[in-house]
Every structure is written in structure tokens, then in C-alpha cells.
Design a protein around this motif. Structure first.
Motif, PDB file in Angstrom:
ATOM      1  N   ALA A   1       2.272  -8.645  12.226  1.00  0.00           N
ATOM      2  CA  ALA A   1       1.753  -7.414  12.824  1.00  0.00           C
ATOM      3  C   ALA A   1       1.438  -6.437  11.697  1.00  0.00           C
ATOM      4  O   ALA A   1       2.040  -6.492  10.623  1.00  0.00           O
ATOM      5  N   VAL A   2       0.500  -5.530  11.939  1.00  0.00           N
ATOM      6  CA  VAL A   2       0.090  -4.567  10.918  1.00  0.00           C
ATOM      7  C   VAL A   2       0.174  -3.155  11.474  1.00  0.00           C
ATOM      8  O   VAL A   2      -0.378  -2.861  12.545  1.00  0.00           O
ATOM      9  N   ILE A   3       0.864  -2.280  10.763  1.00  0.00           N
ATOM     10  CA  ILE A   3       0.867  -0.856  11.088  1.00  0.00           C
ATOM     11  C   ILE A   3      -0.272  -0.228  10.291  1.00  0.00           C
ATOM     12  O   ILE A   3      -0.232  -0.189   9.053  1.00  0.00           O
ATOM     13  N   THR A   4      -1.295   0.220  10.974  1.00  0.00           N
ATOM     14  CA  THR A   4      -2.509   0.669  10.298  1.00  0.00           C
ATOM     15  C   THR A   4      -2.327   2.036   9.635  1.00  0.00           C
ATOM     16  O   THR A   4      -1.431   2.807   9.975  1.00  0.00           O
ATOM     17  N   LYS A   5      -3.214   2.308   8.688  1.00  0.00           N
ATOM     18  CA  LYS A   5      -3.088   3.524   7.889  1.00  0.00           C
ATOM     19  C   LYS A   5      -3.147   4.774   8.765  1.00  0.00           C
ATOM     20  O   LYS A   5      -3.796   4.794   9.824  1.00  0.00           O
ATOM     21  N   ASN A   6      -2.429   5.796   8.320  1.00  0.00           N
ATOM     22  CA  ASN A   6      -2.344   7.106   8.984  1.00  0.00           C
ATOM     23  C   ASN A   6      -1.638   7.067  10.342  1.00  0.00           C
ATOM     24  O   ASN A   6      -1.686   8.045  11.092  1.00  0.00           O
ATOM     25  N   SER A   7      -0.962   5.953  10.638  1.00  0.00           N
ATOM     26  CA  SER A   7      -0.218   5.886  11.910  1.00  0.00           C
ATOM     27  C   SER A   7       0.988   6.819  11.866  1.00  0.00           C
ATOM     28  O   SER A   7       1.646   6.974  10.825  1.00  0.00           O
ATOM     29  N   ILE A   8       1.300   7.421  13.017  1.00  0.00           N
ATOM     30  CA  ILE A   8       2.517   8.211  13.191  1.00  0.00           C
ATOM     31  C   ILE A   8       3.331   7.537  14.289  1.00  0.00           C
ATOM     32  O   ILE A   8       2.870   7.400  15.429  1.00  0.00           O
ATOM     33  N   ILE A   9       4.514   7.082  13.945  1.00  0.00           N
ATOM     34  CA  ILE A   9       5.348   6.326  14.884  1.00  0.00           C
ATOM     35  C   ILE A   9       6.627   7.119  15.135  1.00  0.00           C
ATOM     36  O   ILE A   9       7.415   7.357  14.222  1.00  0.00           O
TER      37      ILE A   9
ATOM     38  N   ASP B   1       7.889 -10.017  11.571  1.00  0.00           N
ATOM     39  CA  ASP B   1       7.015  -9.883  10.411  1.00  0.00           C
ATOM     40  C   ASP B   1       6.043  -8.731  10.617  1.00  0.00           C
ATOM     41  O   ASP B   1       5.129  -8.816  11.446  1.00  0.00           O
ATOM     42  N   VAL B   2       6.232  -7.644   9.860  1.00  0.00           N
ATOM     43  CA  VAL B   2       5.411  -6.442  10.023  1.00  0.00           C
ATOM     44  C   VAL B   2       4.938  -5.978   8.651  1.00  0.00           C
ATOM     45  O   VAL B   2       5.747  -5.822   7.723  1.00  0.00           O
ATOM     46  N   TYR B   3       3.626  -5.741   8.521  1.00  0.00           N
ATOM     47  CA  TYR B   3       3.029  -5.206   7.305  1.00  0.00           C
ATOM     48  C   TYR B   3       2.637  -3.741   7.526  1.00  0.00           C
ATOM     49  O   TYR B   3       2.321  -3.348   8.644  1.00  0.00           O
ATOM     50  N   PHE B   4       2.641  -2.966   6.428  1.00  0.00           N
ATOM     51  CA  PHE B   4       2.338  -1.541   6.519  1.00  0.00           C
ATOM     52  C   PHE B   4       1.160  -1.186   5.624  1.00  0.00           C
ATOM     53  O   PHE B   4       1.156  -1.517   4.437  1.00  0.00           O
ATOM     54  N   GLU B   5       0.176  -0.496   6.200  1.00  0.00           N
ATOM     55  CA  GLU B   5      -0.895   0.066   5.395  1.00  0.00           C
ATOM     56  C   GLU B   5      -0.460   1.447   4.900  1.00  0.00           C
ATOM     57  O   GLU B   5       0.660   1.894   5.175  1.00  0.00           O
ATOM     58  N   LYS B   6      -1.335   2.145   4.188  1.00  0.00           N
ATOM     59  CA  LYS B   6      -0.931   3.386   3.521  1.00  0.00           C
ATOM     60  C   LYS B   6      -0.819   4.568   4.488  1.00  0.00           C
ATOM     61  O   LYS B   6      -1.394   4.561   5.590  1.00  0.00           O
ATOM     62  N   ASP B   7      -0.060   5.558   4.060  1.00  0.00           N
ATOM     63  CA  ASP B   7       0.068   6.847   4.752  1.00  0.00           C
ATOM     64  C   ASP B   7       0.584   6.718   6.180  1.00  0.00           C
ATOM     65  O   ASP B   7       0.102   7.387   7.104  1.00  0.00           O
ATOM     66  N   VAL B   8       1.579   5.858   6.361  1.00  0.00           N
ATOM     67  CA  VAL B   8       2.248   5.737   7.660  1.00  0.00           C
ATOM     68  C   VAL B   8       3.435   6.698   7.678  1.00  0.00           C
ATOM     69  O   VAL B   8       4.124   6.879   6.675  1.00  0.00           O
TER      70      VAL B   8
ATOM     71  N   GLU C   1       0.824  -1.213   0.000  1.00  0.00           N
ATOM     72  CA  GLU C   1       0.000   0.000   0.000  1.00  0.00           C
ATOM     73  C   GLU C   1       0.855   1.259   0.000  1.00  0.00           C
ATOM     74  O   GLU C   1       0.347   2.370   0.130  1.00  0.00           O
ATOM     75  N   GLY C   2       2.153   1.093  -0.139  1.00  0.00           N
ATOM     76  CA  GLY C   2       3.056   2.237  -0.182  1.00  0.00           C
ATOM     77  C   GLY C   2       4.030   2.223   0.979  1.00  0.00           C
ATOM     78  O   GLY C   2       3.727   1.714   2.062  1.00  0.00           O
ATOM     79  N   VAL C   3       5.217   2.779   0.747  1.00  0.00           N
ATOM     80  CA  VAL C   3       6.216   2.823   1.817  1.00  0.00           C
ATOM     81  C   VAL C   3       5.894   3.991   2.739  1.00  0.00           C
ATOM     82  O   VAL C   3       5.295   4.988   2.320  1.00  0.00           O
ATOM     83  N   PRO C   4       6.282   3.893   4.002  1.00  0.00           N
ATOM     84  CA  PRO C   4       5.985   4.994   4.935  1.00  0.00           C
ATOM     85  C   PRO C   4       6.808   6.234   4.630  1.00  0.00           C
ATOM     86  O   PRO C   4       7.848   6.176   3.968  1.00  0.00           O
ATOM     87  N   SER C   5       6.335   7.365   5.129  1.00  0.00           N
ATOM     88  CA  SER C   5       7.122   8.593   5.078  1.00  0.00           C
ATOM     89  C   SER C   5       8.289   8.459   6.054  1.00  0.00           C
ATOM     90  O   SER C   5       8.099   8.148   7.237  1.00  0.00           O
ATOM     91  N   LEU C   6       9.490   8.701   5.549  1.00  0.00           N
ATOM     92  CA  LEU C   6      10.698   8.577   6.371  1.00  0.00           C
ATOM     93  C   LEU C   6      11.499   9.877   6.410  1.00  0.00           C
ATOM     94  O   LEU C   6      12.644   9.887   6.865  1.00  0.00           O
ATOM     95  N   ILE C   7      10.908  10.951   5.945  1.00  0.00           N
ATOM     96  CA  ILE C   7      11.660  12.188   5.810  1.00  0.00           C
ATOM     97  C   ILE C   7      12.180  12.709   7.154  1.00  0.00           C
ATOM     98  O   ILE C   7      13.221  13.364   7.222  1.00  0.00           O
ATOM     99  N   GLU C   8      11.484  12.372   8.234  1.00  0.00           N
ATOM    100  CA  GLU C   8      11.917  12.804   9.566  1.00  0.00           C
ATOM    101  C   GLU C   8      12.472  11.636  10.382  1.00  0.00           C
ATOM    102  O   GLU C   8      12.636  11.740  11.593  1.00  0.00           O
ATOM    103  N   CYS C   9      12.789  10.556   9.699  1.00  0.00           N
ATOM    104  CA  CYS C   9      13.311   9.365  10.373  1.00  0.00           C
ATOM    105  C   CYS C   9      14.830   9.341  10.278  1.00  0.00           C
ATOM    106  O   CYS C   9      15.399   9.494   9.199  1.00  0.00           O
ATOM    107  N   GLU C  10      15.477   9.148  11.418  1.00  0.00           N
ATOM    108  CA  GLU C  10      16.935   9.063  11.443  1.00  0.00           C
ATOM    109  C   GLU C  10      17.401   7.627  11.262  1.00  0.00           C
ATOM    110  O   GLU C  10      18.347   7.353  10.534  1.00  0.00           O
ATOM    111  N   SER C  11      16.721   6.694  11.935  1.00  0.00           N
ATOM    112  CA  SER C  11      17.043   5.279  11.773  1.00  0.00           C
ATOM    113  C   SER C  11      15.786   4.448  12.005  1.00  0.00           C
ATOM    114  O   SER C  11      14.922   4.812  12.807  1.00  0.00           O
ATOM    115  N   LEU C  12      15.713   3.335  11.268  1.00  0.00           N
ATOM    116  CA  LEU C  12      14.571   2.431  11.376  1.00  0.00           C
ATOM    117  C   LEU C  12      15.069   1.001  11.397  1.00  0.00           C
ATOM    118  O   LEU C  12      15.846   0.597  10.538  1.00  0.00           O
TER     119      LEU C  12
END
Length: 462
Positions: free
Chosen positions: A448-456, A425-432, A409-420
Motif C-alpha cells: 500500500a502507498v500513502i501518497t504525498k501530502n496526505s494527512i492521516i 506492507d506500507v510505503y510512504f511518499e513525501k510530506d505525509v 522520500e522522507g519520514v512523516p511528520s509525527l509531531i502531533e501523533c500520540e501513537s502509530l
């Protein structure tokens, strides 16, 4: 090894290569390196034979803007050659890595074609037997006004580590062979007739880079510097950090020439010296400039460009650790720096080196950490952090199909991420959106699922 056994192996290797209708130069070059292997050579470059290259010895590309006009004039005499032999087996691919979608629907190949059209520069691809068909087919679908030049990399038979005979796999003949490394480009240019063809058309300069490095565009200032000074060979190097310790570094041989040393050419007891970034502070980006006239002269003089040996221990089937152990005889394109009198290096910013060798690097390049501006991959100006560090659990993310499934569903926004770091096993929904230094860990047996619009912005455990 008994002399009779060696003769038997040499005859078998010679017959094997000739059956593939490969040119005689492949027989000669393979046997040249094979004799080194059976005589115990491993291509080692000893620390006692080289010296550090200091910062004041290397010209910085930022200081070359005065050469841009010369470079623009030299574009008509320049070819851009892409090393496109990689199947991306480390990412679970069985086709050319350059056909992976990297920015939206655009593949590496799409962006490279657009880059060259923008620069109005001649384009060529050195394909392997495994990538040629798919690459040519993809380009034919583009209806290009000028079809890029293509020529084939050679191949070498794999050598059994036990007994040094030819490796055999009756059920899959293809895995009996390995690409001989990008150092084969000099022989491939020669035997394909491409070198003479380019020279006859007034092409004097070649810029060579990996097809998975979208930062490596033709830089007019570097081209101008290269052309005006009539260098035979120029290697782009960049500042080496602790994360670059697997790549080759440059040094100065005690004979005075610059030299490239790869980690495979270093004894384990000298790895500490190899990793010393205070001494060996520049790594090879594998962006190389060659004067084709000098290359033609070198081949005429030597008969072949004999590069330092790299002996790569592998398994016969790269996907099966239990298959027979083999050696792959390889060479590195950049090691030719030691063969050309007057060869030089230029220090370039990290922005000219964005290789994609594994899925963690693909995640970064697909994310909003980067943009494509003027058909060139650049760091997103809105990103205020250093280069992102990403670790993906190899059990779930090392293969491209696994990777795509978990980010479908798309890769998460990482523009403010320093390290990840993702463990489990983790799946990502859109707009994370992920920010800061984050570890996401799934300790359970189910995905595990990171649901859409999550901010981590902190560690997360499931």
C-alpha cells in the motif's frame, strides 16, 4: 558432565582464545564465568536478596545546578567514552550502528563528534572487532583536529548449550564469537593500556554511554556533583514505566550496596516482582560515571573486575533460528555499582535516554518529534504530547534496508501523533502528516502507498 569432558572443553576454549592473540586476562575471565556455567549458575539475583530503592534515596539531577561551575572546571580532567561495539544485527546491519543516518545526512558518529567538539572534551570509542575498521575509516574522512582515542572490546567464544563445548562454524568463523557485553570495558581499558595512559594525562573522570543514545551528553552539573563528592561510581537512572520492563533496574542488596538486576538474571517465576515499577521504580540508562583512580585501585586489589554473570541464550547464527543453540557469556557495565564502596545513583530526566535499538525508535528520532539543538537531541518544543509510541510490522520494517526503502522520500511528520501502528506492507511518499492515535493496516498481498501530502488522523485500512 564428566571431569574429563570438562578438561577437554577448557583446553579447547583456552587454545581458541589464544589463537586470536587475545590477552591472558580474557582466558582467565572467560574460564571464571565458564566454571560458573558448568556448575549450574545462571547469574540469578533472587528477589529475597534485594530491596526497593525509594525516591527519597536518589538525588535528582534537577537539584544539582549548584555544581555546574565545578563541573566546567573538571571538563579538562574528563573523557567521554562511547560504547561502539554494536553491529545492530537486530536491525539487519553488518556494520557499526553509529554509522546509520539519524538526522538528515548526519550519523550518530557525526553528532557525537560535534557534541564533544562543542564541549571541548576528550573523546574515546570502545569498538568491537566488527565495528573498529568502519568507525576509524569514517573518522579519518572527517579530518578531525584531534583524533578520538579508540580501543578494542574483547570477545568470548560462544558455548554450545548441548554439552557446553565450543561452538563451531567452519564457513563463518566470526559468528563463533560474541562480545562479552559492555561490562568488558573495565578489562579493555586495562589491557589496552588506555587506563594508565588517561591517568598519566591527568584524566580522572570518565563518562560512559551508548553510541546510539544521543541524549547522553556530558552534563556539567552531574560531573561537578560526581567530582566534588569524590564518588567512585555513579549511575544515571530514570523513572521506570511499564514500557521499560526489559531493561535492568536498580535495587539495594541486603548487604546495603546498590545493585543492578537485568531481566536475564531473574527466574521466570519472579518476573512479576521484576516488573513491579512501584518497588523497582528506577531503570539503568547505561550512562555511567567512573573515577578512574578508584578503578585502577580496584583492579590492583582484585586483579580483574569480576562482574555478575549474565548468561544469554542465543542461536549460533543470529540470523538463523535453526542454527545450533548457544550461550553467550556476558556482563553489564552498570553491575559494577555493587563493587564500589560509596557508589551512588542520580535520577535524570528521560531526555538523557533516547536509545535506538530498533527501527521503530529510529523512525521517532528521525521525525519532527525531535530536534538537534546545540548538537544535542531534544524533544521538539512544539510537541505537546507524551513520548510517542510506535509499532512497525517486523515482517516489513525490522531491517534497516526494508525501513529505508519504505520511507525513502522522507519520514512523516509525527509531531502531533500520540501513537502509530503499521501492520502489513506500507510505503510512504513525501510530506505525509500523521496525528492522534493511528493504525495503518494493509491486509492485501501488494504494498500500500500513502501518497504525498496526505494527512492521516484516523485508522486506515487497505
Amino acid at each position: 558432565m564428566e571431569h574429563s569432558e570438562i578438561k577437554k572443553h577448557i583446553a579447547a576454549f583456552t587454545e581458541k582464545i589464544k589463537k586470536e592473540n587475545l590477552p591472558q586476562v580474557v582466558v582467565d575471565s572467560f574460564l571464571y564465568y565458564y566454571h560458573k556455567v558448568i556448575n549450574g549458575e545462571r547469574g540469578i539475583i533472587f528477589d529475597k536478596d534485594i530491596e526497593c530503592v525509594r525516591e527519597n534515596e536518589i538525588t535528582y539531577s534537577n537539584d544539582l545546578s549548584g555544581y555546574s561551575d565545578t563541573g566546567r572546571k573538571a571538563l579538562k580532567n574528563t573523557v567521554r567514552i562511547l560504547l561502539n561495539g554494536g553491529l545492530g544485527t537486530s536491525m539487519g546491519l553488518s556494520k557499526a550502528k553509529s554509522l546509520i543516518g539519524v538526522r538528515g545526512e548526519k550519523t550518530f558518529l557525526d553528532i557525537i563528534i560535534q557534541q564533544s567538539e562543542k564541549n571541548n572534551i576528550r573523546l574515546a570509542f570502545m569498538n568491537s572487532f566488527g565495528t573498529d575498521k568502519d568507525t576509524v575509516k569514517a573518522m579519518q574522512k572527517m579530518n578531525l583536529p584531534v583524533f578520538p582515542i579508540t580501543f578494542l572490546q574483547h570477545k568470548y567464544p560462544k558455548v554450545l548449550r548441548d554439552g557446553f563445548g565450543p561452538a563451531v562454524c567452519p564457513n563463518n568463523k566470526e559468528i563463533e564469537w560474541n562480545p562479552p557485553g559492555h561490562g568488558d570495558i573495565y578489562a579493555a581499558l586495562q589491557t589496552s593500556g588506555m587506563l594508565d595512559k588517561l591517568l598519566s594525562e591527568g584524566i580522572t573522570y570518565a563518562f560512559i554511554s551508548n553510541s546510539d543514545n544521543l541524549g547522553a551528553t556530558v552534563d556539567e552539573a552531574i560531573l561537578g556533583y560526581f567530582a566534588q563528592n569524590n564518588f567512585p561510581f555513579l549511575m544515571e537512572v530514570s523513572d521506570r514505566t511499564p514500557s521499560d520492563l526489559k531493561g535492568g533496574h536498580i535495587a539495594r542488596h541486603i548487604n546495603g550496596n546498590l545493585i543492578l538486576r537485568e531481566v536475564a538474571q531473574c527466574f521466570e517465576s519472579e518476573l512479576g516482582a521484576f516488573r513491579d515499577v512501584s518497588c523497582y521504580s528506577f531503570f539503568n540508562t547505561n550512562n555511567i560515571w567512573i573515577n578512574l583512580i578508584y578503578l585502577k585501585e580496584l583492579i590492583k586489589e582484585k586483579g580483574f573486575v569480576y562482574l555478575p554473570l549474565i548468561l544469554n541464550p542465543k542461536t549460533l547464527d543470529p540470523r538463523d533460528d535453526n542454527s545450533p543453540k548457544v550461550y553467550q557469556i556476558e556482563t553489564a557495565m552498570g553491575s559494577a555499582i555493587s563493587l564500589f564502596d560509596g557508589a551512588t545513583a542520580v535520577r535524570v530526566p528521560r531526555s538523557r535516554f533516547y536509545p535506538v535499538k530498533k527501527c521503530s525508535e529510529l523512525l521517532a528520532v528521525r521525525s519532527d518529534c525531535y530536534l538537534v539543538a546545540d548538537e544535542k537531541l531534544i524533544i521538539n518544543p512544539a510537541r505537546k504530547l507524551m513520548e510517542i509510541r510506535i509499532h512497525l510490522d517486523p515482517k516489513y520494517y525490522s531491517k534497516i534496508d526494508q525501513f529505508n526503502d519504505r520511507f525513502k522520500e522522507g519520514v512523516p511528520s509525527l509531531i502531533e501523533c500520540e501513537s502509530l501502528s503499521i501492520i502489513g506492507d506500507v510505503y510512504f511518499e513525501k510530506d505525509v502528516k500523521i496525528a492522534g492515535n493511528v493504525t495503518i493496516k494493509n491486509t492485501g498481498n501488494n504494498p500500500a502507498v500513502i501518497t504525498k501530502n496526505s494527512i492521516i488522523n484516523k485508522d486506515l485500512t487497505f
